[in-house]
Design a protein around this motif. Structure first.
Motif, short mmCIF file in Angstrom:
data_model
loop_
_atom_site.label_atom_id
_atom_site.label_comp_id
_atom_site.label_asym_id
_atom_site.label_seq_id
_atom_site.Cartn_x
_atom_site.Cartn_y
_atom_site.Cartn_z
N SER A 1 -6.29 2.37 5.92
CA SER A 1 -5.13 2.60 4.69
C SER A 1 -6.20 3.47 3.88
O SER A 1 -7.12 2.75 3.85
N LYS A 2 -4.89 4.33 3.22
CA LYS A 2 -5.63 4.62 2.34
C LYS A 2 -6.11 3.69 0.96
O LYS A 2 -7.51 3.49 -0.13
N SER A 3 -5.68 3.28 0.67
CA SER A 3 -5.90 1.49 -0.25
C SER A 3 -6.82 0.89 0.59
O SER A 3 -8.03 0.78 -0.72
N LEU A 4 -7.78 1.30 1.70
CA LEU A 4 -8.89 0.43 1.99
C LEU A 4 -9.90 1.13 1.83
O LEU A 4 -11.31 0.81 1.21
N SER A 5 -9.87 2.54 1.65
CA SER A 5 -10.93 3.33 1.55
C SER A 5 -11.27 3.40 -0.38
O SER A 5 -11.92 3.88 -1.06
N SER B 1 1.36 6.53 2.95
CA SER B 1 1.50 5.25 2.34
C SER B 1 1.69 3.95 3.38
O SER B 1 1.74 2.85 2.81
N HIS B 2 1.42 4.20 4.61
CA HIS B 2 1.29 3.04 5.68
C HIS B 2 0.20 2.34 5.59
O HIS B 2 -1.24 2.99 5.30
N GLY B 3 0.13 1.25 4.80
CA GLY B 3 -0.79 0.17 4.93
C GLY B 3 -1.30 0.26 3.82
O GLY B 3 -2.51 -0.39 3.65
#
Length: 344
Positions: free
Chosen positions: A4-8, A293-295
């Protein structure tokens, strides 16, 4: 395993006033490309009789969606909304299906109807949510109501819809699941995050804070999505959580009274987005955004980092405990079996 890009991404360290100002006054809206066409597709929107849910339905239909399912708890309000949309878009098939988000049985019935009655499903926008000024418990589950509706029931519905979104959408066009969150998740304190058991620690009215409870109910969706992405391939179903921002005309705070209601009304009047603009964030996340945008947490029409607590040193431990207890709470519906069937 999908990342997930949001996690990174590095979590935001902006104060709440600063982030609110940037979001409400400087974010640049993103509209669907002019050639966007939802011909042949089927979409579900929960909590769609009024507010952001209703306006997202209108925008889906404007993009030539031929079949819309409005999922509501009130048949009359649902039919009133559907009647307005049918007048505007007489060529579309618009159905009203009953869904009570405080009831596990209703959610299961709804998912079974999706499986039985629909030959196609492309988009699901889970918009239903609540704010409660006073502490209350859902009798059938024993859980505090905001936690129940905004987190536990939303998780259950999400998981139960995933197989249909995978198998009833064309192989070349993955299903889309967009869960409505909130930017206030970034500022939840989550003081009970180290409690064991964790979920049961929410079921007390000691030190009840209606704002914090709403905020943390949306924060828990960040933890959930960070785990869910390990089971769902973006080629099958793209899943994200969306923040529509503060919107004037939204009925979310309809049960709020007294000073908090006055403050919220002033904030909405001064800084609130229109419902049309807020609903466009749903369309951006559920239609326009791609696999990137996945995850992810999508805010202000862009990919944003999860709340800092999710990636904090104890975030993994808290997230795993929350996941394990959530799967145990929902064990009657076999969520892990459903997810394992999706795993790649």
């Amino acid at each position: 395993m999908t990342s997930s890009k949001s996690l990174s991404m590095q979590p935001s360290h902006d104060s709440m006033p600063k982030l609110f100002y940037k979001s409400q006054f400087h974010a640049k809206p993103v509209q669907p490309p002019k050639d966007t066409n939802l011909f042949g597709q089927v979409a579900i929107v929960t909590g769609a009789s009024t507010g952001l849910g209703f306006h997202s339905c209108r925008q889906l239909l404007f993009l030539k969606l031929p079949h819309l399912i409005i999922a509501v708890r009130s048949a009359k309000k649902g039919e009133d909304a559907a009647s307005k949309l049918r007048t505007e878009y007489p060529g579309a098939k618009i159905e009203v299906w009953m869904l009570e988000m405080s009831s596990y049985a209703s959610i299961q019935d709804f998912a079974r109807r999706v499986e039985k009655d629909l030959t196609r499903l492309d988009v699901a926008i889970l918009n239903a949510g609540i704010v409660k000024q006073d502490y209350s418990v859902v009798e059938s589950t024993g859980n505090e109501e905001v936690l129940q509706v905004n987190y536990l029931s939303t998780v259950l519905l999400s998981i139960l819809l995933l197989p249909a979104l995978k198998t009833k959408s064309p192989p070349s066009l993955p299903g889309r699941l967009t869960i409505v969150g909130s930017g206030v998740a970034l500022f939840a304190k989550f003081p009970n995050r180290n409690e064991v058991p964790l979920l049961k620690s929410f079921n007390t009215n000691a030190k009840w804070d209606p704002s914090e409870r709403y905020w943390v109910s949306k924060l828990l969706l960040h933890y959930f999505l960070a785990k869910l992405v390990n089971f769902v391939n973006a080629k099958d179903v793209m899943v994200n959580v969306i923040d529509p921002g503060l919107c004037k005309g939204s009925g979310l705070n309809r049960d709020t009274t007294g000073a908090p209601a006055v403050v919220m009304a002033i904030m909405k009047r001064v800084a609130g987005r229109t419902l049309e603009l807020g609903a466009s964030t749903y369309i951006d996340a559920a239609v326009t955004k791609g696999w990137e945008s996945h995850g992810c947490f999508v805010s202000d029409w862009g990919i944003s980092p999860f709340a800092a607590l999710v990636t904090a040193p104890d975030g993994g431990t808290v997230g795993q405990r929350l996941w394990d207890e959530t799967m145990k709470e929902l064990e009657f519906a076999g969520p892990l079996k459903v997810l394992e069937s999706l795993k790649y």
